[in-house]
Scaffold this active site. Structure first.
Site, short mmCIF file in Angstrom:
data_model
loop_
_atom_site.label_atom_id
_atom_site.label_comp_id
_atom_site.label_asym_id
_atom_site.label_seq_id
_atom_site.Cartn_x
_atom_site.Cartn_y
_atom_site.Cartn_z
N ASP A 79 11.98 -6.03 4.29
CA ASP A 79 10.76 -5.60 3.62
C ASP A 79 9.73 -5.05 4.62
OD1 ASP A 79 12.00 -6.71 1.44
OD2 ASP A 79 10.35 -8.04 0.89
N HIS A 94 12.15 -9.22 7.34
CA HIS A 94 11.13 -8.19 7.44
C HIS A 94 11.36 -7.35 8.69
CE1 HIS A 94 9.34 -11.22 4.80
NE2 HIS A 94 8.58 -10.24 4.30
#
Length: 347
Positions: free
Chosen positions: A172, A314
């Site tokens: 992400d 992430h």
């Protein structure tokens, strides 16, 4: 030097040729017809053509039982580094290139070449109906010598669909100017593919990294335009952030969305569905936004690496150096366990 044909003789030859063409003999007038064969045609009929020369270059070989190898090198400006491999019938070969801008694959493999408008391909797959020796080139139009790495994988189609656990790695908040490239390097090294839930404004800022994600065989999905908490937005604002992000992803957009912070209420879910987007959450998280060591992050990734597991990590949103280190440690631990890493979202 060839002497020019005398004019009179040439005219006679032309007249004889025209007469033979313009006059059609009747069956009564014609006898057995024999057609002269030019000497050159006779030679062509009896002598086989020379076969095309076999491609030459550095050999690519897969040791028995090994289905993933890496090849490193350096290519000079304007140079073409040639490789050859013996492609067996009904076997899938996939080549993914990691290199700076201006370095690309000249594969000629035909079936599945990853490319974007204005970009040269960096990933290609091949399945042949008959065995043949094929050529693969690394070509540079860069201004400086460039290091590159090719990840090559092989899979026999005779064995049926791939077996073993399937794990879905997801990232992400990118693309990030540093950490996205580091994550991509690791995924290529281990032959893994993933889905990147990208932030629209980051795609706008770093289009070259967005393109690299796609060129190396990964997929992208909607993570809003500015990483907004959807539960704090009106329906119209949710529409705008989802639509704007889908627009910048263009033809490469998948039908997936992940809400930032995992924050989702009934209104946000309804608006996502109206835009044709499936909400994708996760079954395990690396918790890499916390103050964790790379070993701890790796342990959480490994623990989540079960069949069908969706692992949240992430590649953007802050310093993700420990995420990169943890991912490397985790992939080292599971790379020999027959696991497959595939995108959760496909076009």
């Amino acid at each position: 030097m060839v002497e020019p044909e005398p004019v009179a003789e040439a005219a006679a030859v032309r007249a004889e040729s025209e007469a033979a063409t313009d006059v059609e003999a009747t069956p009564e007038e014609s006898g057995p017809v024999t057609e002269a064969t030019p000497a050159s045609a006779a030679v062509d009929a009896t002598e086989p053509e020379d076969p095309a020369p076999a491609p030459t270059g550095m050999p690519i070989e897969f040791p028995p039982g090994v289905n993933l190898i890496t090849i490193s090198g350096t290519v000079a400006p304007g140079e073409r580094r040639a490789y050859v491999f013996d492609a067996l019938a009904d076997v899938q070969y996939t080549f993914t290139l990691g290199a700076p801008a201006g370095v690309w694959l000249n594969a000629g493999l035909g079936e599945d070449v990853a490319g974007l408008p204005g970009e040269r391909p960096r990933r290609a797959s091949l399945v042949l109906p008959a065995s043949a020796t094929r050529l693969l080139e690394v070509v540079s139009t860069a201004e400086q010598p460039a290091d590159y790495e090719i990840t090559a994988t092989v899979r026999s189609l005779d064995l049926g669909p791939p077996s073993g656990p399937v794990i879905y790695l997801t990232f992400d908040d990118g693309p990030h100017p540093v950490h996205t490239a580091e994550v991509l390097d690791l995924l290529r090294r281990y032959g893994a593919r993933a889905t990147f839930f990208v932030v629209g404004r980051m795609v706008e800022r770093f289009p070259h990294l967005f393109n690299r994600i796609l060129l190396e065989g990964h997929t992208v999905a909607n993570h809003t335009w500015n990483h907004e908490n959807l539960t704090k937005l009106s329906g119209e604002a949710i529409d705008r952030t989802l639509e704007r992000t889908q627009e910048i992803l263009g033809a490469n957009a998948t039908t997936c969305m992940r809400p930032p912070y995992g924050a989702l209420d009934d209104l946000a879910r309804q608006r996502a569905e109206e835009h044709g987007l499936d909400v994708i959450m996760w079954s395990a998280s690396a918790n890499d936004w916390l103050d964790l060591t790379p070993d701890t992050i790796a342990g959480r990734i490994v623990a989540g690496a079960v069949d069908g597991g969706v692992i949240l990590m992430h590649d953007g949103g802050g310093d993700r150096s420990r995420t990169v280190q943890g991912l490397d440690l985790a992939l080292q631990q599971v790379s020999d366990q027959g696991m497959r890493f595939e995108p959760i979202c496909t076009r």
